[in-house]
Write a protein that holds these residues in place. Structure first.
Motif, PDB file in Angstrom:
ATOM      1  N   GLY A  20      55.172  55.901  24.193  1.00 38.00           N
ATOM      2  CA  GLY A  20      53.705  56.260  24.705  1.00 38.00           C
ATOM      3  C   GLY A  20      53.675  57.384  25.644  1.00 38.00           C
ATOM      4  N   ASN A  21      54.466  58.109  26.339  1.00 32.93           N
ATOM      5  CA  ASN A  21      54.373  59.048  27.120  1.00 32.93           C
ATOM      6  C   ASN A  21      54.381  60.544  26.637  1.00 32.93           C
ATOM      7  OD1 ASN A  21      54.066  57.350  29.241  1.00 32.93           O
ATOM      8  ND2 ASN A  21      56.335  57.002  29.716  1.00 32.93           N
ATOM      9  N   ILE A  22      54.760  60.440  25.316  1.00 38.02           N
ATOM     10  CA  ILE A  22      54.727  61.748  24.462  1.00 38.02           C
ATOM     11  C   ILE A  22      53.651  61.901  23.330  1.00 38.02           C
ATOM     12  CG2 ILE A  22      57.191  61.844  24.879  1.00 38.02           C
ATOM     13  CD1 ILE A  22      57.809  61.195  22.204  1.00 38.02           C
ATOM     14  N   LYS A  23      53.420  63.358  23.026  1.00 38.90           N
ATOM     15  CA  LYS A  23      52.386  63.501  21.923  1.00 38.90           C
ATOM     16  C   LYS A  23      52.720  64.897  21.441  1.00 38.90           C
ATOM     17  CE  LYS A  23      48.957  65.733  25.009  1.00 38.90           C
ATOM     18  NZ  LYS A  23      47.809  65.626  25.533  1.00 38.90           N
ATOM     19  N   TYR A  24      52.116  65.080  20.375  1.00 38.08           N
ATOM     20  CA  TYR A  24      52.259  66.260  19.639  1.00 38.08           C
ATOM     21  C   TYR A  24      51.730  67.295  20.491  1.00 38.08           C
ATOM     22  CZ  TYR A  24      53.082  63.915  15.187  1.00 38.08           C
ATOM     23  OH  TYR A  24      53.736  62.822  14.401  1.00 38.08           O
ATOM     24  N   ARG A  25      52.532  68.501  20.373  1.00 34.87           N
ATOM     25  CA  ARG A  25      52.108  69.734  21.086  1.00 34.87           C
ATOM     26  C   ARG A  25      52.275  69.667  22.629  1.00 34.87           C
ATOM     27  NH1 ARG A  25      48.569  69.206  17.071  1.00 34.87           N
ATOM     28  NH2 ARG A  25      46.882  68.317  18.398  1.00 34.87           N
ATOM     29  N   GLN A  26      53.103  68.764  22.944  1.00 35.19           N
ATOM     30  CA  GLN A  26      53.103  68.427  24.338  1.00 35.19           C
ATOM     31  C   GLN A  26      54.325  69.482  24.862  1.00 35.19           C
ATOM     32  OE1 GLN A  26      54.185  64.504  25.543  1.00 35.19           O
ATOM     33  NE2 GLN A  26      54.111  64.749  27.755  1.00 35.19           N
ATOM     34  N   GLU A  27      54.060  70.125  26.008  1.00 33.75           N
ATOM     35  CA  GLU A  27      55.186  71.190  26.553  1.00 33.75           C
ATOM     36  C   GLU A  27      56.243  70.311  27.029  1.00 33.75           C
ATOM     37  OE1 GLU A  27      55.130  74.341  26.351  1.00 33.75           O
ATOM     38  OE2 GLU A  27      53.015  74.504  25.147  1.00 33.75           O
ATOM     39  N   VAL A  28      57.308  71.098  26.877  1.00 34.07           N
ATOM     40  CA  VAL A  28      58.767  70.481  27.316  1.00 34.07           C
ATOM     41  C   VAL A  28      59.372  71.650  27.871  1.00 34.07           C
ATOM     42  CG1 VAL A  28      58.566  68.453  25.954  1.00 34.07           C
ATOM     43  CG2 VAL A  28      59.915  70.207  25.288  1.00 34.07           C
ATOM     44  N   ASN A  29      60.568  71.277  28.690  1.00 33.42           N
ATOM     45  CA  ASN A  29      61.611  72.382  29.141  1.00 33.42           C
ATOM     46  C   ASN A  29      62.908  71.830  28.448  1.00 33.42           C
ATOM     47  OD1 ASN A  29      59.913  73.816  30.914  1.00 33.42           O
ATOM     48  ND2 ASN A  29      59.965  72.106  32.267  1.00 33.42           N
ATOM     49  N   VAL A  30      63.379  72.841  27.968  1.00 31.91           N
ATOM     50  CA  VAL A  30      64.847  72.517  27.359  1.00 31.91           C
ATOM     51  C   VAL A  30      66.098  73.326  27.932  1.00 31.91           C
ATOM     52  CG1 VAL A  30      66.168  72.909  24.999  1.00 31.91           C
ATOM     53  CG2 VAL A  30      63.620  72.423  24.992  1.00 31.91           C
ATOM     54  N   TYR A  31      67.133  72.898  28.216  1.00 37.02           N
ATOM     55  CA  TYR A  31      68.278  73.334  29.159  1.00 37.02           C
ATOM     56  C   TYR A  31      69.605  73.417  28.276  1.00 37.02           C
ATOM     57  CZ  TYR A  31      64.819  72.542  33.017  1.00 37.02           C
ATOM     58  OH  TYR A  31      63.987  72.636  33.829  1.00 37.02           O
ATOM     59  N   THR A  32      70.163  74.426  28.231  1.00 36.05           N
ATOM     60  CA  THR A  32      71.617  73.900  27.582  1.00 36.05           C
ATOM     61  C   THR A  32      72.626  74.046  28.661  1.00 36.05           C
ATOM     62  OG1 THR A  32      71.830  76.632  27.737  1.00 36.05           O
ATOM     63  CG2 THR A  32      70.754  75.960  25.632  1.00 36.05           C
ATOM     64  N   ASP A  33      73.952  73.715  28.194  1.00 34.87           N
ATOM     65  CA  ASP A  33      74.916  73.743  29.174  1.00 34.87           C
ATOM     66  C   ASP A  33      75.558  74.935  29.573  1.00 34.87           C
ATOM     67  OD1 ASP A  33      74.762  70.976  28.832  1.00 34.87           O
ATOM     68  OD2 ASP A  33      76.282  70.841  27.402  1.00 34.87           O
ATOM     69  N   THR A  34      74.910  76.054  29.313  1.00 35.20           N
ATOM     70  CA  THR A  34      75.621  77.418  29.629  1.00 35.20           C
ATOM     71  C   THR A  34      74.853  77.893  30.597  1.00 35.20           C
ATOM     72  OG1 THR A  34      75.872  77.858  27.140  1.00 35.20           O
ATOM     73  CG2 THR A  34      75.850  79.776  28.853  1.00 35.20           C
ATOM     74  N   THR A  35      75.410  78.439  31.714  1.00 33.60           N
ATOM     75  CA  THR A  35      74.797  79.017  32.960  1.00 33.60           C
ATOM     76  C   THR A  35      74.565  80.558  32.792  1.00 33.60           C
ATOM     77  OG1 THR A  35      76.280  77.588  34.356  1.00 33.60           O
ATOM     78  CG2 THR A  35      75.442  79.358  35.424  1.00 33.60           C
ATOM     79  N   ASN A  36      73.510  80.935  33.140  1.00 29.59           N
ATOM     80  CA  ASN A  36      72.966  82.306  33.044  1.00 29.59           C
ATOM     81  C   ASN A  36      73.529  82.968  34.151  1.00 29.59           C
ATOM     82  OD1 ASN A  36      71.696  84.689  32.860  1.00 29.59           O
ATOM     83  ND2 ASN A  36      69.645  83.818  32.257  1.00 29.59           N
TER      84      ASN A  36
END
Length: 264
Positions: free
Chosen positions: A171-187
């Motif tokens: 119930g806390n998510i919906k279509y087109r909702q903005e999210v952040n994605v993180y990989t395990d790789t360090t920049n």
């Protein structure tokens, strides 16, 4: 309570590239890891037989065209003579049949020429979209059949994350909702994990058991819903199957409006 954290894996569409005609590979232009642009030439077949067939088809068009023009000319010249009685009706009818036959033969020759031209063009393999060559399956000199894969290509777009959300968080998510994605790789430039933004583009309407490949703090027997998060701006560091972490800010304005609408 202010942030939802999910775990998933990068998914990239892959396509097997093949010739639309069979023959011997004369040249493979791209190597594994090379980037390609849509419409870029990436491989060639030995086209000598196809070129000969096309030349033969063109000559047949010219021959049947000459016969057709001659038959049409004779028919047009003799129609007035037939009406005047100088030529028999049977001769005029024969000329009409000859004209119709040569026109049909010309149309067949035109179709054969188009087919031969298509077959010749099929000896060239082009990239259908922007992407990266993942696997080079064949080598020059190999004989391949029509539709036999030569390369496997990963498309540059779209790139998404396959993840799963618990029913209690649905119930806390919906279509087109903005999210952040993180990989395990360090920049190395920032000293932090590589971060991307994305949108929730799919939420499964059917619950399923948590896949064994998904790491979760809850028991694996819980029912979850599969979601798909599309990455807004991709780069060469995102790879097929790469594990990532998704964070969703539950205190954002969009999410609060979503919850308010749900309560109403």
């Amino acid at each position: 309570t202010d942030k939802l954290e999910l775990y998933g894996n990068i998914e990239i569409r892959q396509v097997d590239l093949s010739f639309l005609a069979g023959g011997q590979i004369s040249k493979l232009i791209k190597e594994e890891g090379d980037t390609v642009k849509a419409g870029e030439l990436i491989a060639l077949l030995d086209s000598r037989d196809y070129e000969a067939n096309y030349a033969k088809a063109k000559a047949e068009v010219e021959r049947t065209l000459a016969l057709k023009n001659d038959a049409v000319s004779k028919y047009k010249r003799n129609v007035p003579l037939g009406k005047a009685g100088a030529v028999s009706e049977q001769d005029v009818e024969t000329l009409l049949n000859t004209k119709n036959r040569t026109e049909a033969e010309y149309n067949v020759a035109q179709a054969n020429k188009t087919y031969a031209e298509n077959q010749l063009n099929y000896t060239k393999l082009y990239a259908p979209e922007d992407g990266i060559i993942m696997v080079r399956i064949q080598e020059p000199g190999s004989n391949v059949a029509k539709g036999q894969p030569v390369y496997t290509m990963a498309k540059t777009n779209p790139v998404w994350v396959r993840a799963y959300v618990n029913e209690t968080d649905l119930g806390n998510i919906k279509y087109r909702q903005e999210v952040n994605v993180y990989t395990d790789t360090t920049n190395p430039e920032t000293g932090k994990k590589r971060e991307y933004t994305g949108q929730i583009g799919y939420i499964s309407p059917v619950a399923e058991f948590t896949p064994k490949t998904v790491q979760s703090t809850d028991t694996r027997t819980n029912l979850v819903y599969r979601i798909r998060v599309y990455i807004n701006e991709t780069d060469e560091y995102l790879r097929q199957g790469m594990p990532v972490t998704i964070t969703i800010d539950l205190t954002s304005k969009d999410n609060q409006e979503n919850n308010a609408n749900g309560n109403n």
